[in-house]
Structures are given as structure tokens and as C-alpha cells.
Design an enzyme around this catalytic site. Structure first.
Site: not given
Ligand code: NAD
Length: 284
Positions: A121, A142, A154, A192
Site C-alpha cells: 500500500s 496495488h 493501481e 493512499n
Molecule cells: N487490507 C487492505 O485494505 C489492503 C489494501 C491494499 C493493499 N494492502 C497491502 O496488501 C498486503 C497484505 O495485506 P493484508 O491486509 O492482506 O494483510 P493480512 O495480515 O491479512 O495478510 C498477510 C498474510 O501474509 C502472510 N505472510 C507473512 N509473511 C509471509 C511470508 N514470508 N510468506 C508468505 N506469507 C506470509 C501472513 O501470515 C498473513 O496471512 C500488505 O502489503 C498491505 O499493505 C492491504
């Protein structure tokens, strides 16, 4: 040469975003390999996909059975299982060190011609890619949350990302039914960078008693035609995620991106919005 025939998509992370990306990939006929660290995390991710697909099926929003779509997703804890993927999207936790480790692993496992994308993000694509021998194949794809619902994606272009890689990222997102826009790799990209100060200002306006919570959201919804005001949107995104994104912007861009005091206090109190049942609003 970049591999442009995409059949199998790798997804790193089976959380909110990873499971959503896997679902959308499988719905659009790609085979998907979704990797997380523990079998339970994979099971949770698959369960999220199944219930989302069942909901869509009950509304007759799917072109094939939910079972058939779900069967295209293979869960794994082994990074090596991504070796056959034609493109990988990383959606693990928002940490530069963890993402760098993941990309270093991917470079060792994936074919040299495979596009490697991050769903970050706010982190820099260039910083994530800097640990690789071939940073030019790294790009930001993104997705927005919830991935199956949100139409926009994005595309973020790092310092070394080639035009060919950027174009393929747009194309793949379009084949997933999304509309894309492009941003340079500057903190917060387009979305963002603009959204987080807007949310923080909404929180400050509430904290200073300028208006009630409901009037702040109503003012922005009715006055500017956005579907959600800043306080309900912050609850929906998660106050911890908003704080983390705001802190990254503050570090990179300075004072005008400083997180609102009340945002920090609510996160410290464990009131993270919809997911914990309390944020600026209470949820059942
Ligand atoms: N949640 C949102 O609204 C949103 C929106 C856009 C982008 N993002 C981005 O997407 C990404 C994920 O966010 P999320 O909300 O899904 O997080 P989340 O915490 O729901 O999921 C992240 C997952 O990654 C796993 N993980 C950690 N290290 C790992 C590895 N080495 N190998 C494989 N899996 C691993 C964790 O165990 C977890 O299940 C982040 O970079 C976040 O900034 C999130």
C-alpha cells in the site's frame, strides 16, 4: 524476455488481500498457487474464498460453479511450489524487511522471465526490488480491498521497472476485470497519498468537536459524493492499517502527513474498526 503467456499465478500471503487476489485470479480462469507460512493460514484463506464465492453464486454473479473456481486454487506453505508460476503477486504483511526477504526467495525460485509484483500500500517498489539481481521485473500491482468487489487497480512503477513489465501488469489486471491507473513510485502512490491525509483530517475534525461523527461522514458523503465518509471508511479499512500507512507517509513526506492523535489512541486501545467491533462506530 518477459513471459507474457500467463496461466498460473502465484500469490504470496493468504490473508485479506492474498485470498481476494487468489479468488479473482481463479474466477478469471487462472490457476493459482497461494502460499502462506502455516497450513491454518492457508485454510483460513481458502475458507474466505469459499464463502465469498458461495455468496456470489447465490446472487447468480458467477459464470461457473463456485467449486470449479475454488478448485483452481492450490494452497501451499512451500515457496518452491511457486516455481511453475508465470507471474507472482506478493500480498504478505506490510514490512519492508519481510517483503525484501520474500522477493529474494522468489528470485531464487521463479523463472528469470517471470514478472514479480507487490501489492504494497505504501512501501517503495524500488526499495523492495533493490535486493534483487533483476529489479527491473518488479512492479506494484496495488489491488483495493475487498479485491473481488473493487474495480480499480493501481500500477506502481519503480525506478528500475521496465515499460514491458509495466504494460504486462496493466494487461493482467485488465484480464482480471479491473480498470487500472498508473503511479510513479512515490510514497503512498496516488490513492493512499491523498486518502490518508483526508482520513486523518476527518479524525482531527471529530476530535476538535467541529461536528459530530455522523455529521462529518454525512457532510463528506452528501457534500462531495464519496460513498463513505472518512470515519466510516477508516473503520472499514482498519484503524491499525490507516495508522501504519500514515506513519510511513509521515516518515517519508514530513509534518503534513502526521497521523491524528485520536487515531493513535484508538489503535493503542485495540479499537481497530469493523474487524474488532468498535472504532468510530460500533458494529454487531
Ligand atoms: N487490507 C487492505 O485494505 C489492503 C489494501 C491494499 C493493499 N494492502 C497491502 O496488501 C498486503 C497484505 O495485506 P493484508 O491486509 O492482506 O494483510 P493480512 O495480515 O491479512 O495478510 C498477510 C498474510 O501474509 C502472510 N505472510 C507473512 N509473511 C509471509 C511470508 N514470508 N510468506 C508468505 N506469507 C506470509 C501472513 O501470515 C498473513 O496471512 C500488505 O502489503 C498491505 O499493505 C492491504
Amino acid at each position: 524476455m518477459l513471459r507474457t503467456e500467463i496461466d498460473r499465478i502465484g500469490v504470496v500471503g493468504a490473508g485479506t488481500m492474498g485470498s481476494g487476489i487468489a479468488q479473482v485470479g481463479a474466477t478469471h480462469s487462472y490457476n493459482v498457487v497461494m502460499r502462506d507460512l502455516e497450513p491454518e493460514l492457508i485454510e483460513d484463506g481458502i475458507a474466505t474464498v469459499e464463502s465469498s464465492l458461495e455468496r456470489l453464486e447465490s446472487r447468480e454473479d458467477l459464470e461457473e460453479s463456485s467449486d470449479r473456481i475454488r478448485d483452481r486454487i492450490e494452497g501451499t506453505t512451500a515457496i518452491d511450489a511457486l516455481a511453475d508460476c508465470d507471474l507472482v503477486v506478493e500480498a504478505a504483511v506490510e514490512s519492508l524487511s519481510i517483503k525484501r526477504e520474500i522477493f529474494a526467495d522468489l528470485e531464487g525460485v521463479c523463472g528469470e522471465d517471470v514478472l514479480l509484483a507487490t501489492n504494497t500500500s505504501t512501501l517503495s517498489i524500488t526499495s523492495i526490488a533493490s535486493v534483487l539481481d533483476r529489479p527491473e521485473r518488479v512492479v506494484g500491482i496495488h489491488f483495493m480491498n475487498p479485491v473481488p468487489i473493487m474495480d480499480g487497480v493501481e500500477i506502481v512503477v519503480g525506478e528500475k521497472t521496465t515499460d514491458e513489465v509495466t504494460e504486462l501488469a496493466h494487461e493482467v489486471a485488465r484480464t482480471l476485470g479491473k480498470t487500472t491507473w498508473e503511479s510513479d513510485d512515490k510514497p503512498g502512490f496516488v490513492t493512499n497519498r491523498i486518502l490518508m491525509p483526508w482520513i486523518n483530517e476527518g479524525i482531527r475534525v471529530f476530535d476538535e468537536g467541529v461536528a459530530t461523527r455522523d455529521d462529518i461522514d454525512a457532510g463528506m458523503e452528501l457534500g462531495t459524493n464519496v460513498p463513505m465518509g472518512p470515519l466510516s471508511l477508516a473503520d472499514h479499512i482498519g484503524l491499525d492499517i490507516c495508522l501504519h500507512a500514515s506513519e510511513t507517509l509521515y516518515e517519508e513526506l514530513g509534518e503534513r502527513f502526521k497521523p491524528a492523535y485520536l487515531l493513535k489512541r484508538k489503535v493503542e486501545a485495540g479499537d481497530l474498526g469493523k474487524k474488532t467491533g468498535t472504532g468510530f462506530y460500533d458494529y454487531e
